[in-house]
Design a protein around this motif. Structure first.
Motif, PDB file in Angstrom:
ATOM      1  N   TYR A  46      -1.443  -4.100   1.918  1.00  0.00           N
ATOM      2  CA  TYR A  46      -1.212  -4.190   0.481  1.00  0.00           C
ATOM      3  C   TYR A  46      -2.520  -3.944  -0.251  1.00  0.00           C
ATOM      4  O   TYR A  46      -3.586  -3.971   0.341  1.00  0.00           O
ATOM      5  CB  TYR A  46      -0.591  -5.532   0.088  1.00  0.00           C
ATOM      6  CG  TYR A  46      -1.500  -6.729   0.196  1.00  0.00           C
ATOM      7  CD1 TYR A  46      -2.176  -7.218  -0.919  1.00  0.00           C
ATOM      8  CD2 TYR A  46      -1.665  -7.398   1.406  1.00  0.00           C
ATOM      9  CE1 TYR A  46      -2.999  -8.329  -0.826  1.00  0.00           C
ATOM     10  CE2 TYR A  46      -2.482  -8.504   1.504  1.00  0.00           C
ATOM     11  CZ  TYR A  46      -3.153  -8.968   0.395  1.00  0.00           C
ATOM     12  OH  TYR A  46      -3.973 -10.066   0.486  1.00  0.00           O
ATOM     13  N   CYS A  47      -2.410  -3.666  -1.523  1.00  0.00           N
ATOM     14  CA  CYS A  47      -3.579  -3.362  -2.347  1.00  0.00           C
ATOM     15  C   CYS A  47      -3.772  -4.448  -3.394  1.00  0.00           C
ATOM     16  O   CYS A  47      -2.832  -5.141  -3.768  1.00  0.00           O
ATOM     17  CB  CYS A  47      -3.395  -2.018  -3.058  1.00  0.00           C
ATOM     18  SG  CYS A  47      -3.234  -0.635  -1.920  1.00  0.00           S
ATOM     19  N   TYR A  52      -4.969  -4.690  -7.239  1.00  0.00           N
ATOM     20  CA  TYR A  52      -5.268  -3.995  -8.495  1.00  0.00           C
ATOM     21  C   TYR A  52      -5.602  -5.047  -9.539  1.00  0.00           C
ATOM     22  O   TYR A  52      -5.052  -6.157  -9.509  1.00  0.00           O
ATOM     23  CB  TYR A  52      -4.055  -3.202  -8.985  1.00  0.00           C
ATOM     24  CG  TYR A  52      -3.879  -1.863  -8.333  1.00  0.00           C
ATOM     25  CD1 TYR A  52      -4.272  -0.696  -8.995  1.00  0.00           C
ATOM     26  CD2 TYR A  52      -3.324  -1.747  -7.072  1.00  0.00           C
ATOM     27  CE1 TYR A  52      -4.106   0.541  -8.415  1.00  0.00           C
ATOM     28  CE2 TYR A  52      -3.157  -0.505  -6.473  1.00  0.00           C
ATOM     29  CZ  TYR A  52      -3.549   0.631  -7.156  1.00  0.00           C
ATOM     30  OH  TYR A  52      -3.398   1.864  -6.579  1.00  0.00           O
ATOM     31  N   GLU A  88      -1.904   2.064 -12.231  1.00  0.00           N
ATOM     32  CA  GLU A  88      -2.981   2.977 -12.616  1.00  0.00           C
ATOM     33  C   GLU A  88      -2.756   3.544 -14.015  1.00  0.00           C
ATOM     34  O   GLU A  88      -3.688   3.605 -14.825  1.00  0.00           O
ATOM     35  CB  GLU A  88      -3.112   4.085 -11.575  1.00  0.00           C
ATOM     36  CG  GLU A  88      -3.655   3.554 -10.258  1.00  0.00           C
ATOM     37  CD  GLU A  88      -3.450   4.479  -9.063  1.00  0.00           C
ATOM     38  OE1 GLU A  88      -2.917   5.604  -9.238  1.00  0.00           O
ATOM     39  OE2 GLU A  88      -3.820   4.070  -7.945  1.00  0.00           O
ATOM     40  N   SER A 109       4.801   1.908  -7.567  1.00  0.00           N
ATOM     41  CA  SER A 109       4.224   0.723  -8.199  1.00  0.00           C
ATOM     42  C   SER A 109       2.724   0.902  -8.411  1.00  0.00           C
ATOM     43  O   SER A 109       2.177   0.507  -9.451  1.00  0.00           O
ATOM     44  CB  SER A 109       4.496  -0.508  -7.345  1.00  0.00           C
ATOM     45  OG  SER A 109       4.094  -1.669  -8.027  1.00  0.00           O
ATOM     46  N   ARG A 110       2.061   1.505  -7.473  1.00  0.00           N
ATOM     47  CA  ARG A 110       0.628   1.750  -7.623  1.00  0.00           C
ATOM     48  C   ARG A 110       0.370   2.685  -8.810  1.00  0.00           C
ATOM     49  O   ARG A 110      -0.556   2.474  -9.587  1.00  0.00           O
ATOM     50  CB  ARG A 110       0.059   2.310  -6.327  1.00  0.00           C
ATOM     51  CG  ARG A 110       0.110   1.281  -5.190  1.00  0.00           C
ATOM     52  CD  ARG A 110      -0.437   1.823  -3.910  1.00  0.00           C
ATOM     53  NE  ARG A 110      -1.869   2.084  -4.083  1.00  0.00           N
ATOM     54  CZ  ARG A 110      -2.654   2.560  -3.122  1.00  0.00           C
ATOM     55  NH1 ARG A 110      -2.147   2.844  -1.940  1.00  0.00           N
ATOM     56  NH2 ARG A 110      -3.925   2.780  -3.356  1.00  0.00           N
ATOM     57  N   ARG A 111       1.219   3.689  -8.962  1.00  0.00           N
ATOM     58  CA  ARG A 111       1.060   4.631 -10.078  1.00  0.00           C
ATOM     59  C   ARG A 111       1.283   3.933 -11.419  1.00  0.00           C
ATOM     60  O   ARG A 111       0.570   4.185 -12.396  1.00  0.00           O
ATOM     61  CB  ARG A 111       2.020   5.798  -9.908  1.00  0.00           C
ATOM     62  CG  ARG A 111       1.885   6.850 -10.974  1.00  0.00           C
ATOM     63  CD  ARG A 111       2.427   8.196 -10.518  1.00  0.00           C
ATOM     64  NE  ARG A 111       2.755   9.092 -11.604  1.00  0.00           N
ATOM     65  CZ  ARG A 111       1.879   9.712 -12.377  1.00  0.00           C
ATOM     66  NH1 ARG A 111       0.589   9.512 -12.200  1.00  0.00           N
ATOM     67  NH2 ARG A 111       2.279  10.521 -13.333  1.00  0.00           N
ATOM     68  N   ALA A 113       0.813  -1.218   0.000  1.00  0.00           N
ATOM     69  CA  ALA A 113       0.000   0.000   0.000  1.00  0.00           C
ATOM     70  C   ALA A 113       0.847   1.268   0.000  1.00  0.00           C
ATOM     71  O   ALA A 113       0.451   2.282  -0.577  1.00  0.00           O
ATOM     72  CB  ALA A 113      -0.954  -0.002   1.192  1.00  0.00           C
ATOM     73  N   CYS A 142      -7.778  -0.078  -8.705  1.00  0.00           N
ATOM     74  CA  CYS A 142      -7.578  -0.524  -7.330  1.00  0.00           C
ATOM     75  C   CYS A 142      -8.893  -1.068  -6.805  1.00  0.00           C
ATOM     76  O   CYS A 142      -9.894  -0.354  -6.760  1.00  0.00           O
ATOM     77  CB  CYS A 142      -7.084   0.623  -6.449  1.00  0.00           C
ATOM     78  SG  CYS A 142      -6.750   0.102  -4.744  1.00  0.00           S
ATOM     79  N   THR A 177      -7.845  -2.342  -0.352  1.00  0.00           N
ATOM     80  CA  THR A 177      -6.643  -2.452   0.465  1.00  0.00           C
ATOM     81  C   THR A 177      -6.843  -3.550   1.497  1.00  0.00           C
ATOM     82  O   THR A 177      -7.867  -3.567   2.191  1.00  0.00           O
ATOM     83  CB  THR A 177      -6.349  -1.112   1.179  1.00  0.00           C
ATOM     84  OG1 THR A 177      -6.173  -0.097   0.191  1.00  0.00           O
ATOM     85  CG2 THR A 177      -5.093  -1.205   2.036  1.00  0.00           C
TER      86      THR A 177
END
Length: 173
Positions: free
Chosen positions: A161-162, A164, A138, A133-135, A128, A144, A147
């Motif tokens: 953690y998320c 996706y 996306e 890495s999240r970007r 999270a 997403c 969480t």
């Protein structure tokens, strides 16, 4: 900069893999199976395992810049009730962060996976607090889903953690 290529791992990649992967800033955001320090022996094992499993329900590529392996990206088809899903995993040498490489690599490998496998969903599970890495996910078209609070234990800490995902019908390059 997006000057890179994805290709199958080769035994000659071991030295550049070990050099690129031996970085705590990478290891702290990956599962414990990713060693730190990252030794030449670990690189040789990983490459040999990737080569041996190349024809199974997975795609596992080296990310290559100027002839050197500087990262890894893979998609792994799940089994049992998850057989229509595949997990995406990746990392990149810190020298190449924020250059657009990983977003494009994710798009390329997802396109190949949807073309090759009978799957409907590709998912990833970044930590999270791993904003980079999240970007990437996306920007590559992933959504997403949520969480998982306090869902992992890494380096003596409880972290979240998320989840996706991108669905076949949503995916565009």
């Amino acid at each position: 900069m997006t000057g890179f290529k994805l290709r199958a791992w080769e035994t000659g990649d071991a030295e550049s893999l070990a050099q690129s992967a031996d970085n705590l800033n990478i290891a702290k955001n990956l599962r414990n199976v990713f060693p730190n320090p990252y030794t030449l022996e670990a690189a040789e094992w990983y490459i040999n395992d990737s080569i041996a499993n190349a024809e199974k329900q997975q795609i596992n590529y080296a990310i290559v810049v100027d002839g050197r392996a500087v990262g890894s990206i893979g998609i792994f088809v799940k089994d049992d009730v998850y057989e229509k899903s595949a997990e995406l995993g990746y990392w990149l040498s810190e020298d190449y962060w924020r250059k657009g490489i990983m977003t494009k690599a994710v798009q390329i490998i997802c396109q190949e996976a949807f073309g090759r496998f009978d799957i409907i969903r590709i998912f990833a599970e970044p930590f999270a607090d791993n904003a980079g890495s999240r970007r990437v996910l996306e920007k590559a078209g992933f959504t997403c889903e949520g969480t998982m609070r306090n869902g992992i234990y890494k380096n003596g800490e409880i972290r979240s953690y998320c989840i996706y995902s991108v669905l076949r019908e949503e995916f565009t390059v």
